[in-house]
Write an enzyme that holds these catalytic residues in place. Structure first.
Site, PDB file in Angstrom:
ATOM      1  N   THR A  11      -4.947   2.213  14.224  1.00 51.31           N
ATOM      2  CA  THR A  11      -3.815   1.583  14.901  1.00 51.31           C
ATOM      3  C   THR A  11      -2.805   0.959  13.944  1.00 51.31           C
ATOM      4  OG1 THR A  11      -5.071  -0.472  15.152  1.00 51.31           O
ATOM      5  CG2 THR A  11      -5.164   1.113  16.970  1.00 51.31           C
ATOM      6  N   VAL A  14      -0.520   2.573   8.243  1.00 57.13           N
ATOM      7  CA  VAL A  14      -0.949   3.777   7.533  1.00 57.13           C
ATOM      8  C   VAL A  14      -1.773   4.662   8.466  1.00 57.13           C
ATOM      9  CG1 VAL A  14      -2.271   4.665   5.568  1.00 57.13           C
ATOM     10  CG2 VAL A  14      -0.853   2.623   5.301  1.00 57.13           C
ATOM     11  N   ARG A 111     -11.535   1.113  -5.938  1.00 60.77           N
ATOM     12  CA  ARG A 111     -10.743   2.077  -6.714  1.00 60.77           C
ATOM     13  C   ARG A 111     -11.133   2.119  -8.185  1.00 60.77           C
ATOM     14  NH1 ARG A 111      -4.829   0.502  -4.368  1.00 60.77           N
ATOM     15  NH2 ARG A 111      -4.863   1.737  -2.452  1.00 60.77           N
ATOM     16  N   CYS A 150       0.316   2.558  -3.713  1.00 60.02           N
ATOM     17  CA  CYS A 150       1.576   3.262  -3.470  1.00 60.02           C
ATOM     18  C   CYS A 150       2.566   3.127  -4.617  1.00 60.02           C
ATOM     19  CB  CYS A 150       2.214   2.766  -2.170  1.00 60.02           C
ATOM     20  SG  CYS A 150       2.364   0.968  -2.051  1.00 60.02           S
ATOM     21  N   SER A 179       7.905  -1.871   3.983  1.00 60.38           N
ATOM     22  CA  SER A 179       6.813  -1.221   4.710  1.00 60.38           C
ATOM     23  C   SER A 179       5.518  -1.239   3.921  1.00 60.38           C
ATOM     24  CB  SER A 179       7.188   0.228   5.060  1.00 60.38           C
ATOM     25  OG  SER A 179       7.466   0.976   3.894  1.00 60.38           O
ATOM     26  N   GLU A 202      -0.359  -6.747  -7.267  1.00 63.46           N
ATOM     27  CA  GLU A 202       0.259  -5.427  -7.446  1.00 63.46           C
ATOM     28  C   GLU A 202       0.377  -5.036  -8.919  1.00 63.46           C
ATOM     29  OE1 GLU A 202       2.000  -2.415  -4.719  1.00 63.46           O
ATOM     30  OE2 GLU A 202       0.667  -4.134  -4.548  1.00 63.46           O
ATOM     31  N   ARG A 235       9.723  -7.134  -4.349  1.00 69.21           N
ATOM     32  CA  ARG A 235       9.937  -6.662  -2.981  1.00 69.21           C
ATOM     33  C   ARG A 235      11.425  -6.758  -2.667  1.00 69.21           C
ATOM     34  NH1 ARG A 235       6.134  -3.981  -0.653  1.00 69.21           N
ATOM     35  NH2 ARG A 235       4.612  -5.676  -0.674  1.00 69.21           N
ATOM     36  N   HIS A 242       9.597   3.384  -2.638  1.00 70.36           N
ATOM     37  CA  HIS A 242       9.461   2.506  -3.800  1.00 70.36           C
ATOM     38  C   HIS A 242      10.237   3.107  -4.972  1.00 70.36           C
ATOM     39  CE1 HIS A 242       6.754   0.156  -1.591  1.00 70.36           C
ATOM     40  NE2 HIS A 242       5.619   0.397  -2.193  1.00 70.36           N
ATOM     41  N   THR A 323       4.786   5.179   2.212  1.00 73.21           N
ATOM     42  CA  THR A 323       3.774   5.341   3.262  1.00 73.21           C
ATOM     43  C   THR A 323       3.349   6.791   3.448  1.00 73.21           C
ATOM     44  OG1 THR A 323       5.369   5.523   5.099  1.00 73.21           O
ATOM     45  CG2 THR A 323       4.611   3.306   4.484  1.00 73.21           C
TER      46      THR A 323
END
Length: 344
Positions: A11, A14, A111, A150, A179, A202, A235, A242, A323
């Site tokens: 939902t 992504v 990761r 991303c 986003s 990030e 941002r 991006h 995305t």
């Protein structure tokens, strides 16, 4: 026959993009959707506040959402695409792997684990063989592969094109779309008429994930690339795409013409979601731009431009749809690679 797949965290932003990409996919058939306990038992139309820029697929809209639990997913589902928050994925994804499911995950948890392949198929498809190490060490019947952050996925393919020149130092400054923070991540009062020069966690992701992606796998262990990477993440008030400013210092002399040719000639793959060309190089000094260039290659291409010499080596800009290429599309492409390599 199409491979039966499910979406974990269906939902969310992504998750919705995954459904948009998977529903028409000839190799995959959506057979399961999971979300929070609050959404379990509802139809997907009822559970999801659909925000993707195309209509909700009619067949998916009437599917029943289940809890994110291995016992709730049909056993004939072969692969799961995960867009779970990392705090949830850290516990739930291994449980699905133990239950025999193959998971292609966009979540950040795991990761950097030594035995979990972090993969951009056009860059390091050979790292997928870490799954054999993973299964031996963890005793899983299933398996887990991750796609990177991303912002990492935006500049690493351009670096991969330059590896023959010997990467020594990389500096990157990102201009990241809202986003990437999710629908509730940045309020309008924060971002309108503004830029935020900090995105928690990030910078570390760009600095560490890039070195793992460009590392060498010898069949048993993965050694990370020895380049130095420094990142600054910002941002800005664009919706998708991006944009990143990159400076690269190399061991061997690297001219702008040689760099442009290396990027243009960098190979794609014979997978449905891999664009050709992978890297679109602009000659115009003011490109790429998010609004104009984020949908190149159906949102799966990397755009580069503004190549020039600087006191800190080669300087250029690059862009990717965060995305699509940076999240859902990356997971789907990894799923195609898993299928191609016989893991399903």
């Amino acid at each position: 026959m199409a491979v039966r797949v499910g979406v974990l965290g269906a939902t969310g932003a992504v998750g919705q993009r995954l459904i948009q990409l998977l529903d028409p996919h000839p190799e995959f058939e959506i057979a399961a959707l999971t979300a929070s306990d609050a959404s379990a038992g509802k139809t997907y139309r009822q559970a999801a506040k659909w925000r993707v820029d195309s209509p909700i697929p009619a067949d998916v809209a009437e599917m029943t959402v289940t809890a994110t639990d291995p016992d709730e997913v049909p056993s004939d589902v072969d692969m799961l695409f995960s867009s779970l928050p990392s705090s949830v994925g850290a516990d739930v994804e291994p449980a699905f792997c133990e239950a025999g499911y193959v998971v292609s995950s966009n979540s950040s948890n795991g990761r950097m684990d030594d035995d979990i392949p972090l993969v951009i198929p056009e860059v390091n498809a050979d790292h997928l063989d870490l799954l054999e190490v993973q299964r031996d060490e963890r005793g899983w019947d299933g398996a887990m592969v991750k796609n990177p952050n991303c912002s990492t996925i935006t500049f690493v393919p351009t670096l991969a094109a330059l590896t023959d020149y010997g990467l020594e130092k990389v500096h990157v400054s990102t201009l990241q779309a809202v986003s990437g923070a999710g629908y509730d991540g940045v309020t309008s009062m924060e971002i309108i008429d503004n830029a935020i020069p900090y995105i928690g966690g990030e910078e570390d992701k760009l600095e560490t994930e890039s070195r793992k992606l460009l590392g060498e796998f010898d069949g048993a262990e993965l050694s990370h690339n020895g380049m130095d990477v420094a990142a600054s993440c910002n941002r800005i008030p664009t919706i998708d795409g991006h944009l990143e400013n990159v400076w690269v210092e190399t061991e061997e002399e690297l001219t702008t013409d040689a760099a442009a040719e290396a990027m243009r000639e960098y190979p794609s793959l014979d997978l449905r979601s891999s664009p050709d060309p992978l890297i679109h190089v602009f000659e115009e000094p003011d490109r790429p731009q998010p609004r104009m260039d984020r949908t190149l290659g159906d949102g799966m291409a990397i755009a580069a431009g503004g190549l020039q010499a600087s006191p800190f080596g080669l300087q250029y800009n690059c862009l990717a749809h965060n995305t699509i290429r940076g999240a859902a599309g990356a997971s789907v492409l990894n799923g195609e690679l898993l299928l191609e390599n016989g893991y399903l």
